[in-house]
Every structure is written in C-alpha cells, then in structure tokens.
Design an enzyme around this catalytic site. Sequence first.
Site, short mmCIF file in Angstrom:
data_model
loop_
_atom_site.label_atom_id
_atom_site.label_comp_id
_atom_site.label_asym_id
_atom_site.label_seq_id
_atom_site.Cartn_x
_atom_site.Cartn_y
_atom_site.Cartn_z
N ASP A 84 0.86 -1.19 0.00
CA ASP A 84 0.00 0.00 0.00
C ASP A 84 0.89 1.23 0.00
O ASP A 84 2.04 1.18 0.46
CB ASP A 84 -0.91 -0.01 1.25
CG ASP A 84 -2.18 0.81 1.05
OD1 ASP A 84 -2.08 2.00 0.71
OD2 ASP A 84 -3.29 0.28 1.27
N VAL A 133 1.35 0.69 -6.58
CA VAL A 133 1.02 -0.31 -7.61
C VAL A 133 1.22 0.22 -9.03
O VAL A 133 1.17 -0.56 -9.98
CB VAL A 133 -0.42 -0.86 -7.46
CG1 VAL A 133 -0.58 -1.63 -6.16
CG2 VAL A 133 -1.48 0.23 -7.61
N ASN A 170 -6.31 -5.38 -5.03
CA ASN A 170 -7.46 -4.61 -4.52
C ASN A 170 -7.26 -3.11 -4.56
O ASN A 170 -8.23 -2.36 -4.59
CB ASN A 170 -7.73 -5.09 -3.07
CG ASN A 170 -8.58 -4.13 -2.29
OD1 ASN A 170 -9.79 -4.08 -2.44
ND2 ASN A 170 -7.95 -3.31 -1.43
N TYR A 195 -13.28 5.32 -14.12
CA TYR A 195 -13.48 4.21 -13.16
C TYR A 195 -14.22 3.07 -13.83
O TYR A 195 -13.82 1.90 -13.71
CB TYR A 195 -14.25 4.74 -11.94
CG TYR A 195 -14.33 3.77 -10.78
CD1 TYR A 195 -13.28 3.64 -9.88
CD2 TYR A 195 -15.46 2.98 -10.58
CE1 TYR A 195 -13.35 2.76 -8.81
CE2 TYR A 195 -15.55 2.10 -9.51
CZ TYR A 195 -14.49 1.99 -8.63
OH TYR A 195 -14.56 1.12 -7.57
N LYS A 231 -12.58 -0.56 -14.45
CA LYS A 231 -13.13 -1.75 -13.78
C LYS A 231 -13.66 -2.77 -14.77
O LYS A 231 -13.59 -3.98 -14.52
CB LYS A 231 -14.21 -1.32 -12.78
CG LYS A 231 -13.67 -0.52 -11.59
CD LYS A 231 -12.68 -1.33 -10.77
CE LYS A 231 -12.21 -0.60 -9.52
NZ LYS A 231 -11.31 -1.42 -8.68
N1 LIG Z 1 -16.18 0.92 -1.51
C1 LIG Z 1 -16.94 0.63 -2.55
O1 LIG Z 1 -18.13 0.97 -2.61
C2 LIG Z 1 -16.36 -0.15 -3.71
C3 LIG Z 1 -17.24 -0.66 -4.67
C4 LIG Z 1 -16.74 -1.40 -5.73
C5 LIG Z 1 -15.38 -1.61 -5.84
N2 LIG Z 1 -14.54 -1.08 -4.91
C6 LIG Z 1 -13.11 -1.34 -5.09
O2 LIG Z 1 -12.60 -1.97 -3.94
C7 LIG Z 1 -11.21 -1.68 -3.82
C8 LIG Z 1 -10.93 -1.21 -2.39
O3 LIG Z 1 -11.63 -0.01 -2.18
P1 LIG Z 1 -12.12 0.48 -0.75
O4 LIG Z 1 -13.52 0.87 -0.90
O5 LIG Z 1 -11.73 -0.50 0.30
O6 LIG Z 1 -11.29 1.84 -0.64
P2 LIG Z 1 -10.17 2.36 0.37
O7 LIG Z 1 -9.90 3.75 -0.04
O8 LIG Z 1 -10.55 2.07 1.78
O9 LIG Z 1 -8.92 1.42 0.03
C9 LIG Z 1 -8.13 1.59 -1.10
C10 LIG Z 1 -6.69 1.34 -0.71
O10 LIG Z 1 -5.89 1.41 -1.90
C11 LIG Z 1 -4.69 2.10 -1.54
N3 LIG Z 1 -4.07 2.69 -2.73
C12 LIG Z 1 -4.50 3.75 -3.46
N4 LIG Z 1 -3.61 4.02 -4.43
C13 LIG Z 1 -2.60 3.12 -4.31
C14 LIG Z 1 -1.40 2.89 -5.04
N5 LIG Z 1 -1.03 3.67 -6.07
N6 LIG Z 1 -0.61 1.87 -4.65
C15 LIG Z 1 -0.94 1.09 -3.59
N7 LIG Z 1 -2.06 1.27 -2.87
C16 LIG Z 1 -2.88 2.26 -3.24
C17 LIG Z 1 -5.14 3.15 -0.55
O11 LIG Z 1 -4.07 3.68 0.20
C18 LIG Z 1 -6.13 2.36 0.28
O12 LIG Z 1 -5.51 1.70 1.36
C19 LIG Z 1 -10.91 -0.63 -4.88
O13 LIG Z 1 -10.33 -1.26 -6.02
C20 LIG Z 1 -12.27 -0.08 -5.23
O14 LIG Z 1 -12.34 0.45 -6.53
C21 LIG Z 1 -15.00 -0.37 -3.85
#
Ligand SMILES: NC(=O)c1ccc[n+]([C@@H]2O[C@H](COP(=O)([O-])OP(=O)(O)OC[C@H]3O[C@@H](n4cnc5c(N)ncnc54)[C@H](O)[C@@H]3O)[C@@H](O)[C@H]2O)c1
Length: 247
Positions: free
Chosen positions: A36, A62, A88, A154, A158
Amino acid sequence: MQFDQRVAVVTGAASGIGEATARLLASRGAAVVIGDVAEGAHDVARGLRDEGHRALFVPTDVTDEDSVAALMDRAAAEFGSLDVLVANAGIAEPKAPLHELDVAAWRRVIEIDLTGVALCGKHALRHMVAAGRGAVVNVSSILGTVGQPNSTSYSAAKAAVANLTRSTAATYAPRGIRVNAVAPGYADTPLVAGLPEAVRASMAERQPIGRLARPEEIAEAIAFLASDAASFVVGAVLAVDGGYTAV
Ligand SMILES: NC(=O)c1ccc[n+]([C@@H]2O[C@H](COP(=O)([O-])OP(=O)(O)OC[C@H]3O[C@@H](n4cnc5c(N)ncnc54)[C@H](O)[C@@H]3O)[C@@H](O)[C@H]2O)c1
C-alpha cells in the site's frame, strides 16, 4: 477455506475492503503481506502480528513496476512462497461528463485501477508459474459491469479489470493457477465515507438489499475465490453487490 501454509499478498489493505481481506485471510492461517502507499498499513500489519499472525507491510505503489516486483519478491523471500494475490488497491474518480473530462485524473485512475492490477498480476504470476499453483483475485466493481452517468475512467478501468481477469484465467488455468474477480457493490469504506449523506443514502437505496456492504462481506467472497473451496472456479467475475446488477 483455511489458508494454513499459504502466503497472501493484499494490495490496498491500509483500509476498507483490503484491510478486511487481510484480517480474514490472516485469521484463517495465511501469512499476509500488505502492499500500500498509505502508512496506515503499518498499523494493520502490526495489529495482525500482535494477534499472533504472520504479517508484513511493504510500502508499495502499484503504478510503479519496480515497487510491485519488490513487493512480490519480498513476500516470497520472507515467507517462502506466494500463493494468493488480492489485487485490490484502487481509487475513485472525480465524476464528470466525458466532454468535461480531466485527462490527468483519467490517467491517474487508469494507472492505479487498471495498470496497477496488471502489474501486480505480472509479478505475482512469476512466482506462481514457477510453483505451478496459485490463486489471483482482482477487485473490479459493479461499475465494471453496468454503466452510470458521469462515470468515465473508473467504469472503463473496472470493466477492463473484469475482462483482463477472464483472459488471464484462460492463460493460467492449465498451469494450475486460478484467476477470478469480485465486483463489489457500494461498500461502507473510506472510498465512500467522505461522500455527502444524501449520496450515501441513494447508493444504499439502489442496492435491492437496501444498505451498503460491510467490507467484511466483500472480503468473504474474496477469501472464497482465493481458497481451495473455489477449486473449479476460473475466470469468474463474482457480483457481491446486494443485488445491484440483478435488476
Ligand atoms: N467501496 C466501494 O463501494 C467499492 C465498490 C466497488 C469496488 N470497490 C473497489 O474496492 C477496492 C478497495 O476499495 P475500498 O472501498 O476499500 O477503498 P479504500 O480507499 O478504503 O482502500 C483503497 C486502498 O488502496 C490504496 N491505494 C491507493 N492508491 C494506491 C497505489 N497507487 N498503490 C498502492 N495502494 C494504493 C489506498 O491507500 C487504500 O488503502 C478498490 O479497487 C475499489 O475500486 C470499492
């Protein structure tokens, strides 16, 4: 769904779905390596170690291939193998119609949400191919399955993750490696926490179940796909969305 003797890399596990997944896999016996950019991942890894689990945080961006390669190599070196990748890490987009697109923001979202997943796969698969086994779970979204007004980068990223998952699955299934994805609906994580209450309420309403997901509910589906319980599941994009894409 036990992960004893397995080593799992989870990206984006400083918070939200990634953190819940890291906790769940660790509780089921995996050694967990968190990649992360956020320093908060230190606390997650430390907390897991305090509970007696094997866990490590490797600061990782990443979008940076060297950084991703170092994450995967460190996981394998530290714990002896790399059995599970949960790709993720992701960010949200600034919502706007396409004719008002901020191209720099588009590039940033594509870099993290799509290229980041590909880079993580590339370097985790080096280890998995050598071992002849492994499981990859990519994190897509409902917005990779259906469209939504004012979503651009996005949705594009996705959807690409979903089809990258299918093609990668077809490539590596003969080598003993399963690749799948989850497509979460709206979940109560920091990604949506900052949104106005009215927006959060409308997100919950649009899911037939009538609420946001708890990150732990998405983590359960990820753990299933990563586990031997899913031994015949290959190239699936599993909707975990409270019914959002069912109607
Ligand atoms: N929360 C939702 O409603 C939802 C819905 C569908 C999909 N998602 C997907 O789920 C995944 C997790 O999202 P979340 O909701 O837990 O969000 P979140 O913001 O809590 O977690 C995302 C994490 O990714 C890390 N991150 C961001 N850029 C980065 C990089 N360049 N390198 C390494 N780490 C990086 C952040 O520091 C964070 O810890 C994402 O891919 C998001 O698109 C989330």
